[in-house]
Design a protein around this motif. Structure first.
Motif, PDB file in Angstrom:
ATOM      1  N   ARG A   1       0.814  -1.212   0.000  1.00  0.00           N
ATOM      2  CA  ARG A   1       0.000   0.000   0.000  1.00  0.00           C
ATOM      3  C   ARG A   1       0.851   1.268   0.000  1.00  0.00           C
ATOM      4  N   VAL A   2       0.473   2.224  -0.819  1.00  0.00           N
ATOM      5  CA  VAL A   2       1.108   3.535  -0.884  1.00  0.00           C
ATOM      6  C   VAL A   2       0.102   4.562  -0.379  1.00  0.00           C
ATOM      7  N   GLY A   3       0.511   5.388   0.586  1.00  0.00           N
ATOM      8  CA  GLY A   3      -0.416   6.351   1.167  1.00  0.00           C
ATOM      9  C   GLY A   3      -0.768   7.493   0.245  1.00  0.00           C
ATOM     10  N   ALA A   4       0.196   7.933  -0.571  1.00  0.00           N
ATOM     11  CA  ALA A   4      -0.051   9.057  -1.469  1.00  0.00           C
ATOM     12  C   ALA A   4       1.115   9.203  -2.426  1.00  0.00           C
ATOM     13  N   LEU A   5       0.848   9.838  -3.550  1.00  0.00           N
ATOM     14  CA  LEU A   5       1.869  10.265  -4.498  1.00  0.00           C
ATOM     15  C   LEU A   5       1.863  11.786  -4.517  1.00  0.00           C
TER      16      LEU A   5
ATOM     17  N   ALA B   1      -2.242  22.180   5.967  1.00  0.00           N
ATOM     18  CA  ALA B   1      -3.226  21.109   6.099  1.00  0.00           C
ATOM     19  C   ALA B   1      -4.620  21.595   5.723  1.00  0.00           C
ATOM     20  N   ARG B   2      -4.956  22.814   6.151  1.00  0.00           N
ATOM     21  CA  ARG B   2      -6.274  23.360   5.792  1.00  0.00           C
ATOM     22  C   ARG B   2      -6.383  23.542   4.282  1.00  0.00           C
ATOM     23  N   GLN B   3      -5.324  24.027   3.649  1.00  0.00           N
ATOM     24  CA  GLN B   3      -5.347  24.236   2.203  1.00  0.00           C
ATOM     25  C   GLN B   3      -5.481  22.902   1.471  1.00  0.00           C
ATOM     26  N   LEU B   4      -4.771  21.888   1.946  1.00  0.00           N
ATOM     27  CA  LEU B   4      -4.830  20.596   1.282  1.00  0.00           C
ATOM     28  C   LEU B   4      -6.208  19.966   1.441  1.00  0.00           C
ATOM     29  N   LEU B   5      -6.791  20.049   2.634  1.00  0.00           N
ATOM     30  CA  LEU B   5      -8.134  19.513   2.843  1.00  0.00           C
ATOM     31  C   LEU B   5      -9.154  20.213   1.951  1.00  0.00           C
ATOM     32  N   ALA B   6      -9.036  21.520   1.846  1.00  0.00           N
ATOM     33  CA  ALA B   6      -9.957  22.275   0.995  1.00  0.00           C
ATOM     34  C   ALA B   6      -9.790  21.876  -0.461  1.00  0.00           C
TER      35      ALA B   6
ATOM     36  N   GLU C   1      -7.382  17.497 -13.160  1.00  0.00           N
ATOM     37  CA  GLU C   1      -8.125  16.296 -13.542  1.00  0.00           C
ATOM     38  C   GLU C   1      -7.530  15.046 -12.897  1.00  0.00           C
ATOM     39  N   ILE C   2      -6.214  14.957 -12.827  1.00  0.00           N
ATOM     40  CA  ILE C   2      -5.576  13.809 -12.174  1.00  0.00           C
ATOM     41  C   ILE C   2      -5.939  13.793 -10.687  1.00  0.00           C
ATOM     42  N   ALA C   3      -5.948  14.966 -10.072  1.00  0.00           N
ATOM     43  CA  ALA C   3      -6.335  15.063  -8.666  1.00  0.00           C
ATOM     44  C   ALA C   3      -7.781  14.618  -8.472  1.00  0.00           C
ATOM     45  N   ARG C   4      -8.659  15.065  -9.353  1.00  0.00           N
ATOM     46  CA  ARG C   4     -10.070  14.683  -9.243  1.00  0.00           C
ATOM     47  C   ARG C   4     -10.231  13.178  -9.410  1.00  0.00           C
ATOM     48  N   LEU C   5      -9.560  12.622 -10.387  1.00  0.00           N
ATOM     49  CA  LEU C   5      -9.700  11.203 -10.689  1.00  0.00           C
ATOM     50  C   LEU C   5      -9.243  10.319  -9.539  1.00  0.00           C
ATOM     51  N   THR C   6      -8.182  10.723  -8.844  1.00  0.00           N
ATOM     52  CA  THR C   6      -7.597   9.882  -7.795  1.00  0.00           C
ATOM     53  C   THR C   6      -8.040  10.256  -6.391  1.00  0.00           C
ATOM     54  N   GLY C   7      -8.866  11.289  -6.256  1.00  0.00           N
ATOM     55  CA  GLY C   7      -9.284  11.724  -4.924  1.00  0.00           C
ATOM     56  C   GLY C   7      -8.195  12.484  -4.198  1.00  0.00           C
ATOM     57  N   GLY C   8      -7.278  13.081  -4.953  1.00  0.00           N
ATOM     58  CA  GLY C   8      -6.183  13.850  -4.378  1.00  0.00           C
ATOM     59  C   GLY C   8      -6.484  15.328  -4.335  1.00  0.00           C
ATOM     60  N   ALA C   9      -5.473  16.141  -4.658  1.00  0.00           N
ATOM     61  CA  ALA C   9      -5.653  17.588  -4.602  1.00  0.00           C
ATOM     62  C   ALA C   9      -4.643  18.261  -5.518  1.00  0.00           C
ATOM     63  N   TRP C  10      -5.038  19.412  -6.044  1.00  0.00           N
ATOM     64  CA  TRP C  10      -4.148  20.280  -6.812  1.00  0.00           C
ATOM     65  C   TRP C  10      -3.999  21.586  -6.045  1.00  0.00           C
TER      66      TRP C  10
ATOM     67  N   LEU D   1       2.684  22.646   2.483  1.00  0.00           N
ATOM     68  CA  LEU D   1       1.913  21.722   1.667  1.00  0.00           C
ATOM     69  C   LEU D   1       2.541  20.333   1.663  1.00  0.00           C
ATOM     70  N   LEU D   2       3.858  20.270   1.549  1.00  0.00           N
ATOM     71  CA  LEU D   2       4.540  18.984   1.538  1.00  0.00           C
ATOM     72  C   LEU D   2       4.384  18.263   2.872  1.00  0.00           C
ATOM     73  N   ARG D   3       4.487  19.006   3.956  1.00  0.00           N
ATOM     74  CA  ARG D   3       4.337  18.388   5.275  1.00  0.00           C
ATOM     75  C   ARG D   3       2.914  17.883   5.486  1.00  0.00           C
ATOM     76  N   ALA D   4       1.938  18.632   4.980  1.00  0.00           N
ATOM     77  CA  ALA D   4       0.549  18.186   5.097  1.00  0.00           C
ATOM     78  C   ALA D   4       0.328  16.905   4.304  1.00  0.00           C
ATOM     79  N   ALA D   5       0.913  16.823   3.106  1.00  0.00           N
ATOM     80  CA  ALA D   5       0.782  15.613   2.294  1.00  0.00           C
ATOM     81  C   ALA D   5       1.454  14.431   2.975  1.00  0.00           C
ATOM     82  N   ALA D   6       2.593  14.675   3.618  1.00  0.00           N
ATOM     83  CA  ALA D   6       3.283  13.611   4.340  1.00  0.00           C
ATOM     84  C   ALA D   6       2.437  13.126   5.507  1.00  0.00           C
ATOM     85  N   ARG D   7       1.790  14.044   6.218  1.00  0.00           N
ATOM     86  CA  ARG D   7       0.920  13.654   7.322  1.00  0.00           C
ATOM     87  C   ARG D   7      -0.218  12.770   6.817  1.00  0.00           C
ATOM     88  N   TYR D   8      -0.774  13.108   5.658  1.00  0.00           N
ATOM     89  CA  TYR D   8      -1.836  12.278   5.082  1.00  0.00           C
ATOM     90  C   TYR D   8      -1.311  10.885   4.765  1.00  0.00           C
TER      91      TYR D   8
END
Length: 252
Positions: A140-144, A237-242, A189-198, A212-219
């Motif tokens: 399992r990979v948590g995120a790209l 983290a707030r920006q990434l969640l939004a 579009e890639i973010a939308r397709l994978t449930g990620g974020a731009w 932003l990088l630290r928030a992605a690492a936390r996820y």
């Protein structure tokens, strides 16, 4: 792909086709998705895994240097919730696309990044997505996470490579430097397709990119629950969640 790795990736084999697309039940779709996701086992040690991909073509030189100084903070951010293993992927030049081994020590990854210089060439985002799909098939990979400023491939081809990541539940977080409209459309579009974020960051905005990088690492280390817990104290983290919410709802 990469150092000692092949970049080819085959989408997971689909299950039996329904007799009629019009009669496909939601339960059958859910069962298929669960089956595909289950093929990516959780690492035995329970550590999170994050693939950190960078465009290392010549236009990226300023941000590449910046990323070399920021990556250690990603490990510090997740130390309190169980740790994180990271793999560095980068492309540059004429057809060069490489991946490191999995690293749990930020200093080692920093030493590796410091040895890499940027070279002119075209984007190879498809190879990054394909490689991430193969890694997610092994465990399992948590995120790209991808940091770049351009997209020179066709969007349809990139979406095809992102499909296996979407099926395996691997969100792609794309951080765009600059305002190239073609790249923005593709990254969204890639973010939308994978449930990620731009998210966009300004050139030279070290603090913004670091958050932003630290928030992605936390996820990657703890999932959405860990990212939500961080939101009260972290603008990143707030920006990434939004951005994740906006991508899933199609908000522009």
């Amino acid at each position: 792909m990469a150092a000692d790795r092949s970049s080819s990736s085959k989408p997971p084999a689909a299950g039996p086709k329904p007799s009629s697309p019009a009669t496909t039940a939601p339960a059958e779709i859910a069962a298929f998705l669960a089956e595909v996701t289950a093929r990516a086992p959780v690492p035995a040690d329970g550590r999170g895994r994050l693939i950190f991909a960078l465009d290392a073509t010549m236009s990226r030189q300023p941000t590449w240097d910046l990323a070399c100084t920021l990556q250690a903070g990603m490990f510090e951010e997740v130390a309190a919730i169980g740790g994180l293993d990271m793999q560095l992927v980068y492309y540059r030049g004429i057809g060069e696309c490489r991946a490191s081994g999995w690293v749990g020590d930020g200093r080692r990854l920093g030493e590796l990044m410091a040895k890499i210089d940027c070279r002119g060439g075209r984007t190879q985002i498809g190879r990054v997505l394909a490689h991430a799909g193969k890694e997610a098939g092994r465990a399992r990979v948590g995120a790209l996470v991808f940091v770049g400023d351009a997209m020179e491939e066709t969007l349809d081809a990139l979406c095809a490579e992102a499909g296996p990541l979407a099926l395996r539940g691997v969100p792609v977080f794309l951080f765009q430097e600059g305002r190239d409209p073609v790249a923005e459309r593709g990254f969204r579009e890639i973010a939308r397709l994978t449930g990620g974020a731009w998210c966009r960051f300004d050139a030279g905005a070290a603090e913004q990119l670091a958050m932003l990088l630290r928030a992605a690492a936390r996820y990657a280390a703890g999932g959405r629950q860990a990212l939500t817990a961080l939101a009260d104290s972290s603008p990143g983290a707030r920006q990434l969640l939004a951005a994740m919410t906006g991508a899933q709802s199609g908000t522009r």
